[in-house]
Design a protein around this motif. Structure first.
Motif, PDB file in Angstrom:
ATOM      1  N   LEU A  59       0.830  -1.208   0.000  1.00  9.09           N
ATOM      2  CA  LEU A  59       0.000   0.000   0.000  1.00  9.09           C
ATOM      3  C   LEU A  59       0.866   1.260   0.000  1.00  9.09           C
ATOM      4  O   LEU A  59       0.389   2.344  -0.341  1.00  9.09           O
ATOM      5  N   VAL A  88      -4.568  -2.816  -3.096  1.00 12.64           N
ATOM      6  CA  VAL A  88      -5.907  -2.460  -2.581  1.00 12.64           C
ATOM      7  C   VAL A  88      -6.948  -3.440  -3.109  1.00 12.64           C
ATOM      8  O   VAL A  88      -7.804  -3.938  -2.356  1.00 12.64           O
ATOM      9  N   LEU A 131      -5.542   1.510   4.932  1.00 10.38           N
ATOM     10  CA  LEU A 131      -6.049   2.031   3.657  1.00 10.38           C
ATOM     11  C   LEU A 131      -6.352   3.529   3.692  1.00 10.38           C
ATOM     12  O   LEU A 131      -6.312   4.198   2.653  1.00 10.38           O
ATOM     13  N   LEU A 136      -4.544   6.285   1.767  1.00  9.21           N
ATOM     14  CA  LEU A 136      -4.664   6.233   0.311  1.00  9.21           C
ATOM     15  C   LEU A 136      -5.885   6.998  -0.201  1.00  9.21           C
ATOM     16  O   LEU A 136      -6.002   7.230  -1.403  1.00  9.21           O
ATOM     17  N   GLU A 137      -6.782   7.390   0.691  1.00 11.57           N
ATOM     18  CA  GLU A 137      -7.904   8.227   0.267  1.00 11.57           C
ATOM     19  C   GLU A 137      -7.420   9.611  -0.179  1.00 11.57           C
ATOM     20  O   GLU A 137      -8.153  10.329  -0.846  1.00 11.57           O
ATOM     21  N   ALA A 194      -9.328   2.799  -2.908  1.00  7.40           N
ATOM     22  CA  ALA A 194      -9.205   2.805  -1.451  1.00  7.40           C
ATOM     23  C   ALA A 194     -10.531   3.175  -0.802  1.00  7.40           C
ATOM     24  O   ALA A 194     -10.973   2.528   0.164  1.00  7.40           O
TER      25      ALA A 194
END
Length: 237
Positions: free
Chosen positions: A153, A165, A190, A193-194, A205
């Protein structure tokens, strides 16, 4: 080999080339003990910052598998299985020669393990089919794949972050354990990663986090229902 991850790229490439020459010039009986020691040591180099090192280590891994005599193959299977997921991810490498080497090595792994469907999907370069093969071949290994995916990631390549992902979302759905703790840990991994610089990574994500939160709510509801059923006889009395 333990220090190669921290060595300069030119030194690492020289060492990889030396070992490739050694493996080619020794007979299987002489090369087999070296191959067994090399296999696990090579794996961390698959996602090295240098594309040349990535390709060289993956091609050496393939040669290492070929060098093992039949009576030692059982000892080699652990390293080969650990190489499956990294090779799947590296098939999405932005350097074409690395992606090609990864696909070829994955075919060799499938042959080594005698997984016919995986060999077929790898030959077709079908990453969707490969994902499903890994997740369905042995459900006991799914949780291991989950944790093995997490470092990717943070990979420098957006294509590998996308693959990680995608795989994580599928792996959770195939996992036999969906504890709240596990789902929280994956969601937390995660969330950065937004805000990823790459739109595709951000979108994947966000969608995966939404799915994991839904899974978490379902798991919590199931536990509540189970607790209520367990307490019901006590309330009735």
């Amino acid at each position: 080999m333990e220090t190669l991850r921290f060595a300069s790229t030119p030194i690492t490439l020289k060492v990889l080339n030396i070992f490739r020459n050694v493996m080619r010039n020794l007979g299987k009986r002489q090369a087999s003990p070296i191959a067994l020691q090399l296999a696990e040591k090579i794996l961390p180099l698959f996602n090295h910052v240098s594309s040349e090192v990535r390709e060289g280590s993956i091609r050496l891994f393939k040669e290492v598998m070929d060098a093992v005599v039949w009576c030692k193959k059982r000892n080699m299977k652990k390293a080969v299985r650990r190489g499956l997921l990294p090779l799947l991810f590296q098939m999405s490498d932005e350097t074409p020669s690395v992606a090609q080497a990864s696909g070829e090595a994955l075919v060799a792994c499938a042959k080594f393990l005698k997984w016919k469907e995986l060999k077929h999907q790898a030959r077709e370069e079908n990453t969707v089919g490969i994902r499903m093969c890994l997740l369905q071949q042995d459900r006991r290994r799914v949780e291991g794949y989950l944790w093995q995916s997490l470092p990717y990631l943070e990979d420098s390549q957006a294509s590998l972050r996308c693959e990680a992902v995608t795989f994580l979302g599928l792996a959770v759905q195939h996992s036999r354990e969906q504890s709240e703790e596990m789902l929280n840990e994956i969601c937390n991994a995660l969330q950065p990663l937004e805000d990823d610089a790459h739109p595709a990574v951000r979108s994947l994500a966000a969608g995966t986090i939404q799915m994991l939160r839904h899974e978490r709510q379902q798991a919590a509801s199931a536990r509540s229902r189970l607790a209520a059923l367990c307490c019901w006889p006590c309330i009735a009395i």
